[in-house]
Scaffold this motif. Sequence first.
Motif, PDB file in Angstrom:
ATOM      1  N   ASN A  52       0.830  -1.205   0.000  1.00 31.32           N
ATOM      2  CA  ASN A  52       0.000   0.000   0.000  1.00 31.32           C
ATOM      3  C   ASN A  52       0.868   1.260   0.000  1.00 31.32           C
ATOM      4  OD1 ASN A  52      -2.802   1.199   0.365  1.00 31.32           O
ATOM      5  ND2 ASN A  52      -1.716   2.109   2.095  1.00 31.32           N
ATOM      6  N   GLU A  53       1.934   1.229   0.788  1.00 29.97           N
ATOM      7  CA  GLU A  53       2.846   2.373   0.831  1.00 29.97           C
ATOM      8  C   GLU A  53       3.577   2.522  -0.492  1.00 29.97           C
ATOM      9  OE1 GLU A  53       5.245   1.438   4.173  1.00 29.97           O
ATOM     10  OE2 GLU A  53       3.756   2.071   5.661  1.00 29.97           O
ATOM     11  N   ARG A 134      -7.539   0.385  -3.430  1.00 29.05           N
ATOM     12  CA  ARG A 134      -8.315   1.358  -4.187  1.00 29.05           C
ATOM     13  C   ARG A 134      -7.381   2.499  -4.595  1.00 29.05           C
ATOM     14  NH1 ARG A 134     -13.604  -0.089  -3.424  1.00 29.05           N
ATOM     15  NH2 ARG A 134     -14.041  -1.336  -1.554  1.00 29.05           N
ATOM     16  N   LEU A 135      -7.339   2.768  -5.895  1.00 29.86           N
ATOM     17  CA  LEU A 135      -6.412   3.751  -6.443  1.00 29.86           C
ATOM     18  C   LEU A 135      -7.187   4.808  -7.218  1.00 29.86           C
ATOM     19  CD1 LEU A 135      -5.305   0.578  -7.072  1.00 29.86           C
ATOM     20  CD2 LEU A 135      -3.186   1.849  -7.385  1.00 29.86           C
ATOM     21  N   GLN A 136      -6.858   6.079  -6.971  1.00 22.90           N
ATOM     22  CA  GLN A 136      -7.517   7.187  -7.642  1.00 22.90           C
ATOM     23  C   GLN A 136      -6.493   8.263  -7.955  1.00 22.90           C
ATOM     24  OE1 GLN A 136     -11.092   8.367  -5.663  1.00 22.90           O
ATOM     25  NE2 GLN A 136     -11.597   9.987  -7.120  1.00 22.90           N
ATOM     26  N   LEU A 137      -6.693   8.913  -9.083  1.00 20.55           N
ATOM     27  CA  LEU A 137      -5.740   9.918  -9.533  1.00 20.55           C
ATOM     28  C   LEU A 137      -5.605  11.054  -8.525  1.00 20.55           C
ATOM     29  CD1 LEU A 137      -3.938  10.405 -12.027  1.00 20.55           C
ATOM     30  CD2 LEU A 137      -5.772  11.819 -12.972  1.00 20.55           C
ATOM     31  N   THR A 141      -3.221   5.753  -2.196  1.00 24.25           N
ATOM     32  CA  THR A 141      -3.875   4.455  -2.258  1.00 24.25           C
ATOM     33  C   THR A 141      -4.372   4.043  -0.868  1.00 24.25           C
ATOM     34  OG1 THR A 141      -2.400   3.811  -4.063  1.00 24.25           O
ATOM     35  CG2 THR A 141      -3.553   2.035  -2.921  1.00 24.25           C
ATOM     36  N   SER A 142      -5.537   3.417  -0.824  1.00 26.83           N
ATOM     37  CA  SER A 142      -6.068   2.871   0.424  1.00 26.83           C
ATOM     38  C   SER A 142      -6.261   1.366   0.246  1.00 26.83           C
ATOM     39  CB  SER A 142      -7.396   3.533   0.798  1.00 26.83           C
ATOM     40  OG  SER A 142      -8.380   3.277  -0.201  1.00 26.83           O
ATOM     41  N   PHE A 143      -6.339   0.642   1.366  1.00 29.44           N
ATOM     42  CA  PHE A 143      -6.528  -0.803   1.268  1.00 29.44           C
ATOM     43  C   PHE A 143      -7.297  -1.323   2.465  1.00 29.44           C
ATOM     44  CE2 PHE A 143      -3.246  -0.558   4.270  1.00 29.44           C
ATOM     45  CZ  PHE A 143      -2.836  -1.817   4.727  1.00 29.44           C
TER      46      PHE A 143
END
Length: 259
Positions: A52-53, A134-137, A141-143
Amino acid sequence: MAHPHRPRRRLGAATLACAAVALCLVSAGCGEYRDGDSMARNDAAAEAKSLNESLGHRSRARDAEYVAATEILDADGGTSIVRREPLAWSGRITGDEQATIDVRFVATVQESSGTNFGNLGNSAGQATRCYRYRLQLYRYTSFEEIDCPSVATPPVPTAAPVPTLPDDAHDRLTAALRTATPDTLANRVRAAFPEKHVTVDTTTHENALVAAVGVPAERDCLLLVRTPGGAIESPGYDRVWLEPGEMGCRTGLYVSPPR
């Protein structure tokens, strides 16, 4: 005069207990092994957090499969080997869209006899844990942990090529500028770069011909100028100006740069 004989001091129970503990730590010959399965679960969780990091802040438009293919890799972790397996992916990292990637972590811990000082050893163990990213521009990132699906053989993601300027972009643009006139400049440069993902911007400035071609999403830009004397020059500019919200790959990088 001789001193009277002094009686020997008897070792107390506490002293004997301390000596036994010290001997146990040195030899690692007593005490139960640590549980290998528990260690493997912790290693899988640590690897999930590390991924995630690593995925971190997203600043490029990509689809989920591209990230799964290029950034979800096998990795070694601590006393175990943790295998990363992308299980599913969907969406794109662009605009307000969100991409998701499900990853399975399989951690294996080898049995250790604990021969080193302070190491009581551990049993062999294994654990499997799954997480959704979950990835967003322009966001981090979160998980979260999810139930592992029953997927025996996960699919293999593939990465489509990232759009870039062609390798011979400099030669193409140079040739277009050499033969262009102020009236034909735009058409000649566009003809030299028919690729749909390449942007073209041209202008004249103080009898010089200026052209900028690029792939904005990748901050990829080539800026050339044909001086009134006919020389082809590549003026420098601050690449920060290519970032979203800035000028981008435009002739203004030369004609009217930010101050």
